[in-house]
Motif scaffolding. Structure first.
Motif, PDB file in Angstrom:
ATOM      1  N   ARG A  33       9.741  19.737   5.686  1.00  0.00           N
ATOM      2  CA  ARG A  33      10.324  21.068   5.685  1.00  0.00           C
ATOM      3  C   ARG A  33      10.288  21.671   7.090  1.00  0.00           C
ATOM      4  O   ARG A  33      11.265  22.301   7.538  1.00  0.00           O
ATOM      5  CB  ARG A  33       9.565  21.973   4.707  1.00  0.00           C
ATOM      6  N   GLY A  35       5.670  16.881   2.197  1.00  0.00           N
ATOM      7  CA  GLY A  35       6.606  17.984   2.017  1.00  0.00           C
ATOM      8  C   GLY A  35       6.616  18.970   3.164  1.00  0.00           C
ATOM      9  O   GLY A  35       7.681  19.353   3.666  1.00  0.00           O
ATOM     10  N   VAL A  47      10.933  16.433  -2.626  1.00  0.00           N
ATOM     11  CA  VAL A  47      10.106  15.880  -1.545  1.00  0.00           C
ATOM     12  C   VAL A  47       9.399  17.013  -0.808  1.00  0.00           C
ATOM     13  O   VAL A  47       8.194  16.942  -0.531  1.00  0.00           O
ATOM     14  CB  VAL A  47      10.965  15.045  -0.568  1.00  0.00           C
ATOM     15  N   GLU A  48      10.150  18.077  -0.473  1.00  0.00           N
ATOM     16  CA  GLU A  48       9.558  19.189   0.271  1.00  0.00           C
ATOM     17  C   GLU A  48       8.502  19.925  -0.544  1.00  0.00           C
ATOM     18  O   GLU A  48       7.586  20.527   0.024  1.00  0.00           O
ATOM     19  CB  GLU A  48      10.657  20.170   0.700  1.00  0.00           C
ATOM     20  N   ARG A  49       8.608  19.884  -1.867  1.00  0.00           N
ATOM     21  CA  ARG A  49       7.618  20.546  -2.723  1.00  0.00           C
ATOM     22  C   ARG A  49       6.492  19.604  -3.121  1.00  0.00           C
ATOM     23  O   ARG A  49       5.659  19.944  -3.956  1.00  0.00           O
ATOM     24  CB  ARG A  49       8.319  21.091  -3.965  1.00  0.00           C
ATOM     25  N   ASN A  50       6.468  18.405  -2.515  1.00  0.00           N
ATOM     26  CA  ASN A  50       5.439  17.391  -2.797  1.00  0.00           C
ATOM     27  C   ASN A  50       5.455  16.939  -4.252  1.00  0.00           C
ATOM     28  O   ASN A  50       4.440  16.483  -4.776  1.00  0.00           O
ATOM     29  CB  ASN A  50       4.038  17.910  -2.424  1.00  0.00           C
TER      30      ASN A  50
END
Length: 459
Positions: free
Chosen positions: A13, A9, A40-43
């Motif tokens: 980002r 993530g 995805v960016e926040r895992n």
């Protein structure tokens, strides 16, 4: 990377922000929904192989850097930091670390940077001034790849090839004609413990007779780079912003050596030779006229955008186990950055067999597998004292299939289980163990005696 879930993530980002894109704009470019990219960016979702390929196609970057860019170096690196005695009573397990990295990657990265800056080991704080450590961190920040130096050195190398096939002779002639410098080889009793000296009054580059042919070529290449690539070297050195002159001078010396190696082993020609030969170390050494150590160092630098070589690491260790040179490059290898090392790693065993190359497949506690290559080198010494070092090279096992030295080795088979030093290793029943792992209670049973490696006090 396709064989494991990659939570990337933070680097995704960062890549989006560097491109100046919103999530919606980047999602449109990649052909995914903004909500999916947000996950995805926040895992909350791993990076799929399909999305990874699309990222590589749309943006100029090496996909391997996504794994290298995990907060704090990833779970294994964060657990090594949390093994510090300062945190022993917290008993933080792997699950908590994974949750932390997923939920607050920025906070984890901030902790890692602060911890590393503080020196990590609170039992042995860093000295007030550590110029060698500062230079090492700056080199690793660049992943030991300086694109401008490589480009300038290639131009120089091409010009030198027009003079003749003998690189040493071509450099000597250029120094004489263009810069008014002559070369003089002096006996060891005159040079004492100096191998290279510039005498501007006499307009001489003085070399010790102890240097072999490869050493003399590198010495004159170093001088040529210091003169003709001064602008590029100074630009990188000033950009480091060192507070002390000692660190700046050490860094400038590293850059000059880097440029000299790039003249002797020009990037594109060297990479072609590596790939055509399967990175055959002996063949490469003969073709470019270099010893094992400078060859090993050059292999860690092949990270040009659009023309990357394999991500090698290099480490140099003396017979007492002290590290005098380490370059992780783009490999992200924990064995290089860790202060502790495992005696089961054969880099500690080759000192008695100079010139012999030893390959070993190893596996760390986090499951990372590496093909490592070890060889002992013996620099010429003075006063009857011979230097001896072990050089360790390594590349991820998943990338090692094309290596000449890997022929006959089952890269997916049994590997030697090693750790990052006994204090950071939690492998049970290791007969080579010298110390208990940090953060684990030592249980003493007076009615039983376990294997010798687990018997720490008395005998």
């Amino acid at each position: 990377m396709a064989e494991r879930k990659l939570l990337a993530g933070q680097p995704v980002r960062r890549l989006r922000r560097q491109a100046g894109l919103t999530q919606a704009a980047m999602a449109e470019m990649l052909g995914v929904s903004p909500s999916y990219l947000n996950l995805v960016e926040r895992n909350h979702r791993p990076l799929s192989t399909t999305l990874l390929v699309r990222l590589a196609e749309k943006f100029d970057f090496d996909p391997r850097t996504l794994a290298d860019g995990e907060p704090g170096g990833g779970t294994a690196a964060m657990r090594r930091r949390l093994a510090d005695p300062l945190f022993a009573d917290l008993e933080i397990d792997r699950g908590e670390v994974d949750e932390w990295l997923a939920a607050a990657p920025g906070g984890a990265e901030a902790f890692a940077r602060l911890f590393d800056q503080a020196g990590g080991d609170h039992a042995a704080p860093l000295p007030a001034s550590d110029p060698m450590g500062e230079v090492q961190r700056e080199v690793e920040r660049w992943r030991n790849h300086f694109a401008d130096l490589d480009a300038g050195a290639e131009v120089l190398a091409d010009e030198l090839r027009l003079v003749g096939a003998d690189l040493y002779g071509a450099i000597v002639e250029r120094l004489r004609v263009k810069h008014g410098l002559s070369i003089r080889v002096l006996p060891v009793d005159v040079m004492s413990d100096v191998v290279r000296r510039i005498d501007l009054h006499a307009r001489q580059l003085q070399l010790s007779e102890t240097l072999d042919a490869a050493g003399r070529t590198f010495a004159v290449a170093y001088q040529l780079a210091a003169i003709e690539m001064r602008g590029e070297i100074e630009a990188v050195a000033r950009g480091a912003g060192f507070a002390e002159r000692t660190a700046e001078r050490l860094f400038r010396r590293h850059l000059s050596s880097y440029a000299a190696a790039a003249i002797v082993m020009p990037y594109a020609r060297f990479l072609r030779a590596c790939e055509a030969s399967g990175y055959d170390l002996d063949l490469l050494g003969h073709r470019f006229g270099v010893g094992f150590e400078p060859l090993a160092h050059r292999l860690t630098t092949l990270q040009r955008v659009g023309a990357r070589g394999l991500a090698f690491f290099m480490i140099r260790i003396d017979p007492a186990g002290q590290v005098s040179k380490r370059h992780a490059g783009a490999s992200g290898a924990a064995m290089v950055t860790a202060e502790g090392r495992c005696p089961l790693w054969r880099v500690h065993h080759v000192g008695a067999r100079p010139g012999e190359t030893v390959a070993q497949l190893v596996e760390l506690e986090d499951g990372a597998r590496w093909l490592t290559i070890q060889r002992a080198v013996s620099p010429r010494g003075w006063g009857g004292v011979e230097g001896r070092f072990a050089i360790g090279l390594g590349v991820a096992a998943a990338q090692a299939g094309s290596l000449a030295i890997a022929r006959g080795i089952d890269l997916g088979g049994r590997a030697t289980p090693i750790g990052l030093g006994c204090r950071a290793c939690h492998r049970p029943a290791c007969r080579q163990r010298s110390h208990p792992p940090i953060g684990r209670a030592l249980i003493v049973n007076e009615r039983e005696r376990h294997v010798p490696a687990l018997h720490f006090v008395g005998d």
